[in-house]
Design a protein around this motif. Structure first.
Motif, PDB file in Angstrom:
ATOM      1  N   VAL A   1      -7.270  -0.549  -1.086  1.00  0.00           N
ATOM      2  CA  VAL A   1      -7.566   0.750  -0.033  1.00  0.00           C
ATOM      3  C   VAL A   1      -9.158   1.123  -0.190  1.00  0.00           C
ATOM      4  CG1 VAL A   1      -6.840   3.179   0.550  1.00  0.00           C
ATOM      5  CG2 VAL A   1      -5.256   1.344  -0.295  1.00  0.00           C
TER       6      VAL A   1
ATOM      7  N   VAL B   1       1.045  -1.188  -0.099  1.00  0.00           N
ATOM      8  CA  VAL B   1      -0.024   0.085   0.025  1.00  0.00           C
ATOM      9  C   VAL B   1       0.760   1.186   0.135  1.00  0.00           C
ATOM     10  CG1 VAL B   1      -1.960  -1.240   0.968  1.00  0.00           C
ATOM     11  CG2 VAL B   1      -0.258   0.225   2.676  1.00  0.00           C
TER      12      VAL B   1
ATOM     13  N   THR C   1      -3.395   5.161   4.476  1.00  0.00           N
ATOM     14  CA  THR C   1      -2.302   4.492   3.700  1.00  0.00           C
ATOM     15  C   THR C   1      -1.010   5.593   3.978  1.00  0.00           C
ATOM     16  OG1 THR C   1      -2.920   5.503   1.767  1.00  0.00           O
ATOM     17  CG2 THR C   1      -3.491   3.160   2.220  1.00  0.00           C
TER      18      THR C   1
END
Length: 217
Positions: A137, A49, A122
């Motif tokens: 996400v 991520v 993130t």
């Protein structure tokens, strides 16, 4: 009403040594995968991520109900230093994990998170330097009703995961290797890296890959 998942035993965590994990980290996911000869790579949709995220450690398998992250809280409480939480999030894109759980995980010495599901925060995860590999996400909220399981075998993104398996993840992908395969994988990885250095030397000297690899034959 919820119940607390039974705490996993420590015996399975002893099968992979710290030296093996260190070498696995140095080898990297791509070389280890090729050397293993196993179908041990998670679905390539599971991605870091944040750029540069990488991890290695012993698997602590976790199973959730869709969009319920209570098992992740239990997993953080039961984890040991060096564990990687490997989570069957049912491919659900929601905010299973974020800054608060990452800080809690770092306090426990957890090496990182691999989840077949979504995460959020993130930017904060990158600032913390906490490595996370996820299917996506998403800010969607989660419930906290079902305890799921912690430490029991699961299948995550197509690969079976058992307590104490070796996990390595970097920009190329995520692998889960059973302890029984690790010694042979590392030996083959060393041989592969030595051979690749020879090939690169020859290629830089002007040879073609067709000749270096003997493909003309």
């Amino acid at each position: 009403m919820t119940t607390t998942p039974a705490a996993p035993t420590d015996a399975a965590r002893l099968a992979v040594t710290d030296d093996q994990l260190a070498e696995l980290a140095a080898v990297g996911a791509a070389t280890a995968y090729e050397a293993s000869g196993l179908d041990c790579a998670l679905d390539p949709a599971i991605r870091p991520v944040w750029k540069g995220a990488r991890l290695v450690g012993r698997a602590l398998p976790v199973r959730t109900h869709p969009a319920d992250n209570l098992p992740l809280h239990h997993a953080v409480a039961q984890a040991r230093p060096g564990d990687v939480l490997v989570v069957d999030g049912r491919e659900e894109l929601c905010g299973y994990w974020g800054e608060v759980l990452a800080v809690a995980a770092q306090q426990r010495g957890i090496a990182g998170l691999v989840i077949d599901g979504g995460v959020r925060d993130t930017v904060e995860l990158e600032e913390l330097g906490f490595p996370v590999f996820s299917r996506g996400v998403c800010v969607r909220r989660t419930g906290k009703f079902w305890p799921g399981s912690v430490g029991d075998p699961v299948t995550v993104a197509g690969v079976p995961v058992a307590l104490g398996d070796a996990v390595v993840a970097d920009a190329d992908g995520v692998l889960v290797l059973p302890p029984s395969a690790l010694a042979a994988t590392l030996s083959a990885s060393r041989a592969r890296l030595d051979a690749e250095q020879e090939y690169l030397t020859r290629i830089r000297g002007g040879e073609l890959t067709l000749d270096v690899y003997g493909f003309r034959e």
